[in-house]
Design a protein around this motif. Structure first.
Motif, PDB file in Angstrom:
ATOM      1  N   LEU A  32       0.828  -1.212   0.000  1.00 28.12           N
ATOM      2  CA  LEU A  32       0.000   0.000   0.000  1.00 28.12           C
ATOM      3  C   LEU A  32       0.859   1.258   0.000  1.00 28.12           C
ATOM      4  O   LEU A  32       0.559   2.221  -0.716  1.00 28.12           O
ATOM      5  N   ARG A  33       1.926   1.263   0.802  1.00 27.01           N
ATOM      6  CA  ARG A  33       2.832   2.430   0.813  1.00 27.01           C
ATOM      7  C   ARG A  33       3.428   2.650  -0.564  1.00 27.01           C
ATOM      8  O   ARG A  33       3.477   3.777  -1.064  1.00 27.01           O
ATOM      9  N   ALA A  34       3.881   1.581  -1.200  1.00 29.91           N
ATOM     10  CA  ALA A  34       4.507   1.701  -2.521  1.00 29.91           C
ATOM     11  C   ALA A  34       3.502   2.169  -3.562  1.00 29.91           C
ATOM     12  O   ALA A  34       3.814   3.015  -4.408  1.00 29.91           O
ATOM     13  N   VAL A  35       2.289   1.641  -3.512  1.00 33.84           N
ATOM     14  CA  VAL A  35       1.252   2.038  -4.464  1.00 33.84           C
ATOM     15  C   VAL A  35       0.909   3.514  -4.274  1.00 33.84           C
ATOM     16  O   VAL A  35       0.776   4.264  -5.241  1.00 33.84           O
ATOM     17  N   ALA A  36       0.780   3.942  -3.028  1.00 30.35           N
ATOM     18  CA  ALA A  36       0.460   5.349  -2.751  1.00 30.35           C
ATOM     19  C   ALA A  36       1.567   6.272  -3.239  1.00 30.35           C
ATOM     20  O   ALA A  36       1.286   7.350  -3.779  1.00 30.35           O
ATOM     21  N   ARG A  37       2.811   5.854  -3.077  1.00 32.36           N
ATOM     22  CA  ARG A  37       3.936   6.673  -3.564  1.00 32.36           C
ATOM     23  C   ARG A  37       3.928   6.769  -5.085  1.00 32.36           C
ATOM     24  O   ARG A  37       4.286   7.796  -5.649  1.00 32.36           O
ATOM     25  N   GLN A  38       3.546   5.693  -5.765  1.00 34.28           N
ATOM     26  CA  GLN A  38       3.557   5.660  -7.222  1.00 34.28           C
ATOM     27  C   GLN A  38       2.404   6.465  -7.812  1.00 34.28           C
ATOM     28  O   GLN A  38       2.520   7.021  -8.893  1.00 34.28           O
ATOM     29  N   SER A  39       1.308   6.527  -7.104  1.00 32.59           N
ATOM     30  CA  SER A  39       0.094   7.138  -7.629  1.00 32.59           C
ATOM     31  C   SER A  39       0.017   8.625  -7.291  1.00 32.59           C
ATOM     32  O   SER A  39       0.341   9.039  -6.186  1.00 32.59           O
ATOM     33  N   ASP A  40      -0.468   9.384  -8.264  1.00 40.53           N
ATOM     34  CA  ASP A  40      -0.702  10.810  -8.036  1.00 40.53           C
ATOM     35  C   ASP A  40      -2.090  11.054  -7.469  1.00 40.53           C
ATOM     36  O   ASP A  40      -2.396  12.148  -7.027  1.00 40.53           O
ATOM     37  N   SER A  41      -2.940  10.046  -7.505  1.00 39.11           N
ATOM     38  CA  SER A  41      -4.338  10.281  -7.163  1.00 39.11           C
ATOM     39  C   SER A  41      -4.838   9.507  -5.943  1.00 39.11           C
ATOM     40  O   SER A  41      -6.003   9.603  -5.600  1.00 39.11           O
ATOM     41  N   ILE A  42      -3.977   8.752  -5.289  1.00 41.90           N
ATOM     42  CA  ILE A  42      -4.391   8.033  -4.091  1.00 41.90           C
ATOM     43  C   ILE A  42      -3.914   8.831  -2.884  1.00 41.90           C
ATOM     44  O   ILE A  42      -2.725   8.936  -2.626  1.00 41.90           O
ATOM     45  N   ALA A  43      -4.865   9.402  -2.158  1.00 46.88           N
ATOM     46  CA  ALA A  43      -4.559  10.218  -0.991  1.00 46.88           C
ATOM     47  C   ALA A  43      -4.512   9.352   0.265  1.00 46.88           C
ATOM     48  O   ALA A  43      -4.954   8.201   0.259  1.00 46.88           O
ATOM     49  N   LEU A  44      -4.007   9.921   1.350  1.00 46.68           N
ATOM     50  CA  LEU A  44      -3.898   9.189   2.610  1.00 46.68           C
ATOM     51  C   LEU A  44      -5.237   8.596   3.055  1.00 46.68           C
ATOM     52  O   LEU A  44      -5.274   7.429   3.448  1.00 46.68           O
ATOM     53  N   PRO A  45      -6.342   9.332   2.970  1.00 46.92           N
ATOM     54  CA  PRO A  45      -7.619   8.705   3.357  1.00 46.92           C
ATOM     55  C   PRO A  45      -7.943   7.464   2.519  1.00 46.92           C
ATOM     56  O   PRO A  45      -8.520   6.505   3.021  1.00 46.92           O
ATOM     57  N   ASP A  46      -7.563   7.499   1.243  1.00 47.36           N
ATOM     58  CA  ASP A  46      -7.777   6.336   0.375  1.00 47.36           C
ATOM     59  C   ASP A  46      -6.949   5.148   0.850  1.00 47.36           C
ATOM     60  O   ASP A  46      -7.423   4.012   0.877  1.00 47.36           O
ATOM     61  N   VAL A  47      -5.701   5.408   1.213  1.00 50.67           N
ATOM     62  CA  VAL A  47      -4.814   4.342   1.687  1.00 50.67           C
ATOM     63  C   VAL A  47      -5.390   3.727   2.957  1.00 50.67           C
ATOM     64  O   VAL A  47      -5.434   2.500   3.098  1.00 50.67           O
ATOM     65  N   LEU A  48      -5.857   4.574   3.855  1.00 45.84           N
ATOM     66  CA  LEU A  48      -6.430   4.067   5.106  1.00 45.84           C
ATOM     67  C   LEU A  48      -7.690   3.254   4.840  1.00 45.84           C
ATOM     68  O   LEU A  48      -7.900   2.196   5.448  1.00 45.84           O
TER      69      LEU A  48
END
Length: 96
Positions: free
Chosen positions: A39-55
């Protein structure tokens, strides 16, 4: 949920992405949470996944990656699950 951009985790760059995550996980202890690392890696790669999305993704993921034979297979399973969940979000936003 944030609007997801055009990135697709299953594109041809995924093998390099999977290997990068697996290499990082190997360098860490055996108790590393694979889902969290992916999830951390995907969030870093994506411009459109925000912290609330990761959570939210973290709370929704139900991945049985322990059945996979290799770390790469475990990482791929988690990525595929995240990709499927995000695709569902996209469909929900279109219907809204």
């Amino acid at each position: 949920m944030s609007c997801r951009g055009p990135e697709d985790l299953s594109q041809p760059t995924a093998p390099k992405f999977v290997e990068s995550i697996a290499t990082t996980l190997r360098a860490q202890s055996d108790s590393t949470d694979v889902e969290a690392a992916v999830l951390r890696a995907v969030a870093r790669q994506s411009d459109s996944i925000a912290l609330p999305d990761v959570l939210e993704l973290r709370s929704l993921l139900d991945v049985d990656s322990e059945q996979a034979d290799t770390l790469e297979e475990r990482v791929t399973t988690v990525i595929n699950t995240i990709d499927a969940e995000l695709a569902g979000w996209d469909r929900q936003e279109v219907l809204a």
